[in-house]
Design a protein around this motif. Structure first.
Motif, PDB file in Angstrom:
ATOM      1  N   SER A  51      44.488  28.777  36.807  1.00  0.00           N
ATOM      2  CA  SER A  51      44.372  27.504  37.521  1.00  0.00           C
ATOM      3  C   SER A  51      43.333  27.524  38.338  1.00  0.00           C
ATOM      4  N   VAL A  52      42.222  26.796  38.178  1.00  0.00           N
ATOM      5  CA  VAL A  52      40.898  26.822  39.109  1.00  0.00           C
ATOM      6  C   VAL A  52      40.989  25.386  39.696  1.00  0.00           C
ATOM      7  N   SER A  53      41.026  25.236  40.948  1.00  0.00           N
ATOM      8  CA  SER A  53      40.935  23.941  41.538  1.00  0.00           C
ATOM      9  C   SER A  53      39.937  23.951  42.803  1.00  0.00           C
ATOM     10  N   CYS A  54      39.209  22.974  42.933  1.00  0.00           N
ATOM     11  CA  CYS A  54      38.313  22.727  44.071  1.00  0.00           C
ATOM     12  C   CYS A  54      37.942  21.567  44.303  1.00  0.00           C
ATOM     13  N   GLY A  55      38.411  20.943  45.523  1.00  0.00           N
ATOM     14  CA  GLY A  55      38.617  19.461  45.873  1.00  0.00           C
ATOM     15  C   GLY A  55      39.477  18.792  45.002  1.00  0.00           C
ATOM     16  N   SER A  56      38.931  17.752  44.220  1.00  0.00           N
ATOM     17  CA  SER A  56      39.972  17.044  43.382  1.00  0.00           C
ATOM     18  C   SER A  56      39.483  17.423  41.658  1.00  0.00           C
ATOM     19  N   ALA A  57      38.718  18.529  41.565  1.00  0.00           N
ATOM     20  CA  ALA A  57      38.516  18.849  40.366  1.00  0.00           C
ATOM     21  C   ALA A  57      39.584  20.203  39.881  1.00  0.00           C
ATOM     22  N   LYS A  58      40.052  19.954  38.867  1.00  0.00           N
ATOM     23  CA  LYS A  58      41.009  21.054  38.534  1.00  0.00           C
ATOM     24  C   LYS A  58      40.561  21.474  36.916  1.00  0.00           C
ATOM     25  N   PHE A  59      40.826  22.905  36.689  1.00  0.00           N
ATOM     26  CA  PHE A  59      40.519  23.204  35.354  1.00  0.00           C
ATOM     27  C   PHE A  59      41.676  24.163  35.116  1.00  0.00           C
ATOM     28  N   THR A  60      42.172  24.509  33.528  1.00  0.00           N
ATOM     29  CA  THR A  60      43.148  25.453  33.470  1.00  0.00           C
ATOM     30  C   THR A  60      42.527  26.210  32.242  1.00  0.00           C
ATOM     31  N   LEU A  61      42.497  27.478  32.555  1.00  0.00           N
ATOM     32  CA  LEU A  61      41.933  28.521  31.441  1.00  0.00           C
ATOM     33  C   LEU A  61      42.891  29.386  30.987  1.00  0.00           C
ATOM     34  N   LEU A  62      42.795  29.911  29.763  1.00  0.00           N
ATOM     35  CA  LEU A  62      43.418  30.904  29.147  1.00  0.00           C
ATOM     36  C   LEU A  62      42.933  32.336  29.555  1.00  0.00           C
ATOM     37  N   SER A  63      43.825  33.187  29.976  1.00  0.00           N
ATOM     38  CA  SER A  63      43.346  34.498  30.409  1.00  0.00           C
ATOM     39  C   SER A  63      43.255  35.408  28.882  1.00  0.00           C
ATOM     40  N   MET A  64      42.462  36.332  28.962  1.00  0.00           N
ATOM     41  CA  MET A  64      42.383  37.412  28.046  1.00  0.00           C
ATOM     42  C   MET A  64      43.077  38.644  28.275  1.00  0.00           C
ATOM     43  N   PRO A  65      43.314  39.609  27.195  1.00  0.00           N
ATOM     44  CA  PRO A  65      44.185  40.726  27.624  1.00  0.00           C
ATOM     45  C   PRO A  65      43.591  41.813  28.267  1.00  0.00           C
ATOM     46  N   VAL A  66      43.542  41.930  29.564  1.00  0.00           N
ATOM     47  CA  VAL A  66      43.107  43.089  30.615  1.00  0.00           C
ATOM     48  C   VAL A  66      43.320  44.463  29.954  1.00  0.00           C
ATOM     49  N   GLU A  67      44.345  44.928  29.341  1.00  0.00           N
ATOM     50  CA  GLU A  67      44.702  46.082  28.798  1.00  0.00           C
ATOM     51  C   GLU A  67      43.768  46.333  27.455  1.00  0.00           C
ATOM     52  N   GLU A  68      42.979  45.409  26.833  1.00  0.00           N
ATOM     53  CA  GLU A  68      41.949  45.806  25.849  1.00  0.00           C
ATOM     54  C   GLU A  68      40.785  46.058  26.258  1.00  0.00           C
ATOM     55  N   TYR A  69      40.506  45.842  27.804  1.00  0.00           N
ATOM     56  CA  TYR A  69      39.138  45.670  28.240  1.00  0.00           C
ATOM     57  C   TYR A  69      39.095  47.146  28.368  1.00  0.00           C
ATOM     58  N   PRO A  70      37.371  47.448  28.319  1.00  0.00           N
ATOM     59  CA  PRO A  70      37.215  48.896  28.548  1.00  0.00           C
ATOM     60  C   PRO A  70      36.919  48.995  29.831  1.00  0.00           C
ATOM     61  N   ALA A  71      37.081  50.265  30.290  1.00  0.00           N
ATOM     62  CA  ALA A  71      36.919  50.691  31.952  1.00  0.00           C
ATOM     63  C   ALA A  71      35.569  50.723  32.300  1.00  0.00           C
ATOM     64  N   ILE A  72      35.226  50.178  33.268  1.00  0.00           N
ATOM     65  CA  ILE A  72      33.797  50.021  33.984  1.00  0.00           C
ATOM     66  C   ILE A  72      33.410  51.425  34.296  1.00  0.00           C
ATOM     67  N   PRO A  73      32.097  51.765  33.713  1.00  0.00           N
ATOM     68  CA  PRO A  73      31.709  53.246  33.948  1.00  0.00           C
ATOM     69  C   PRO A  73      31.724  53.870  35.435  1.00  0.00           C
ATOM     70  N   GLU A  74      32.114  54.877  35.509  1.00  0.00           N
ATOM     71  CA  GLU A  74      31.797  55.725  36.882  1.00  0.00           C
ATOM     72  C   GLU A  74      30.495  56.199  37.112  1.00  0.00           C
ATOM     73  N   ILE A  75      30.202  56.025  38.411  1.00  0.00           N
ATOM     74  CA  ILE A  75      28.652  56.287  38.656  1.00  0.00           C
ATOM     75  C   ILE A  75      28.840  57.823  39.697  1.00  0.00           C
ATOM     76  N   ASP A  76      27.682  58.704  39.514  1.00  0.00           N
ATOM     77  CA  ASP A  76      27.787  59.772  40.340  1.00  0.00           C
ATOM     78  C   ASP A  76      26.912  59.430  41.822  1.00  0.00           C
ATOM     79  N   ALA A  77      26.874  60.380  42.766  1.00  0.00           N
ATOM     80  CA  ALA A  77      26.161  60.220  43.837  1.00  0.00           C
ATOM     81  C   ALA A  77      24.847  59.832  43.700  1.00  0.00           C
ATOM     82  N   PRO A  78      24.276  58.861  44.737  1.00  0.00           N
ATOM     83  CA  PRO A  78      22.747  58.419  44.249  1.00  0.00           C
ATOM     84  C   PRO A  78      21.816  59.556  44.033  1.00  0.00           C
ATOM     85  N   THR A  79      20.896  59.248  43.122  1.00  0.00           N
ATOM     86  CA  THR A  79      19.968  60.400  42.975  1.00  0.00           C
ATOM     87  C   THR A  79      18.562  60.134  43.882  1.00  0.00           C
ATOM     88  N   GLY A  80      18.359  58.932  44.397  1.00  0.00           N
ATOM     89  CA  GLY A  80      17.523  58.589  45.433  1.00  0.00           C
ATOM     90  C   GLY A  80      17.275  57.154  45.392  1.00  0.00           C
TER      91      GLY A  80
END
Length: 381
Positions: A96-125
């Protein structure tokens, strides 16, 4: 999951997270934006196995949690919400997304099927954000748009001696620009990264006013990626595999034969004269004592010509150039005047590539390192 967040902050964060997502994907789940709510605020992420975006924003989190929702739909909704705080509540698979008098209802997607966000190393520069954005805009235009040869659809980043060079080519032209690079005490002495031009252009636009951009080059599990971070935003991209062509050797050390012209006058004249040309046709540029004459021969009914003031040093030269390729180079020259240098080939009847560089005044060369080498059209002389 339950939180409240500023409308403008939320809209900008969602827009950033979905900006680099492909318009179409064979896996619908990759079109989602991952929202993680913690006591510290929100983290919004997207990832399509090639490019990822992640940003952190402040929010009043009542119940922590994680949800995956259609990215572009949420971005469209967030950009049109009224001027009021946004309240976000999840219950099972509904959002449920509401803002003032506006309201929306959305369906979620399966989080467990989503790929892991890449990990990054320390800054090169670090690179200055404005210089980097400027260099990307100058160079990326020369990258190929033909996916048949992926290696030239990218911009080669070359780190050496506290300088970062950006290089791109599509076989018909080459663009190069050098900027300062701060590798720190443990920075790389030398490194290269071939980054997709489209991704780099978005990075330049997004981080162009961020002070400094932190750059990390990571190699993990046979996957090389580069990350750009600034102001709690991060973009990662897989690097293009392959050997970038050795285009630096195409640039001459010095050229004695050249012309200096007013940049804006040459741009406007080229645009006017090329109006009668058919697609992919070239313009004839004749440089001599009387300046520059542009000539276009279109259909039997349409021809055009124009003269432009030019100071020519050395021999008179006639070259035929594709107008859009020339305009791309001229548009990247951030100076009132431009120098067009004429290189030589072993065949005296065959013109070499023209070299375009900045010119501060009629008599003084420009101060930046931008160079644009354009191959003439040899079919029209």
């Amino acid at each position: 999951m339950k939180f409240q967040v500023n409308r403008d902050v939320f809209s900008e964060a969602v827009s950033f997270a979905v900006k680099l997502l492909p318009q179409r994907t064979t896996l619908p789940i990759l079109s989602g934006v991952l929202i993680q709510a913690t006591d510290e605020g929100l983290v919004l992420s997207s990832f399509d196995y090639e490019v990822s975006s992640q940003t952190e924003i402040a929010a009043d989190v009542e119940e922590p949690g994680t949800v995956l929702v259609s990215g572009r739909l949420l971005a469209d909704i967030a950009s049109k919400l009224p001027n009021a705080p946004v309240r976000f509540v999840t219950e099972e698979t509904r959002i449920s997304v509401s803002c003032g008098s506006a309201k929306f209802t959305l369906l979620s997607m399966p989080v467990e099927e989503y790929p892991a966000i890449p990990e990054i190393d320390a800054p090169t520069g670090l690179v200055p954000a404005e210089d980097f954005a400027d260099a990307v805009s100058q160079v990326a235009v020369a990258a190929s748009r033909d996916d048949v040869t992926p290696v030239i659809t990218g911009v080669q980043l070359e780190i050496a001696d506290n300088r970062l060079s950006l290089v791109a080519t599509d076989r018909y032209r080459v663009a190069i620009r050098d900027i300062d690079w701060d590798g720190g005490t443990a920075g790389e002495d030398a490194a290269t990264a071939l980054v997709p031009a489209r991704t780099l252009q978005e990075v330049g636009k997004t981080f162009g006013h961020s002070g400094n951009i932190s750059v990390s080059i990571t190699a993990r599990d046979d996957r090389q990626l580069i990350a750009f971070s600034a102001e709690k935003k991060t973009v990662t991209s897989l690097l293009i595999k392959g050997n970038f062509p050795p285009v630096r050797r195409l640039f001459p050390e010095t050229v004695d034969n050249y012309a200096v012209l007013n940049t804006a006058e040459l741009i406007e004249a080229t645009r006017r004269v090329s109006l009668v040309l058919e697609r992919e046709a070239a313009l004839r540029y004749s440089f001599g004592e009387d300046g520059l004459k542009l000539e276009a021969i279109g259909s039997e009914q349409a021809q055009a010509s124009e003269t432009v003031d030019a100071i020519v040093t050395g021999d008179e030269v006639v070259v035929s150039l594709k107008p859009q390729f020339l305009l791309d180079g001229l548009g990247a020259v951030h100076s009132e005047y431009v120098r067009i240098s004429f290189t030589k080939t072993e065949n005296p009847n065959k013109p070499g590539p023209v070299l375009i560089t900045a010119q501060t005044s009629r008599d003084q060369a420009g101060t930046d390192s931008y160079r644009y080498l354009l191959q003439p059209n040899l079919l029209l002389r």
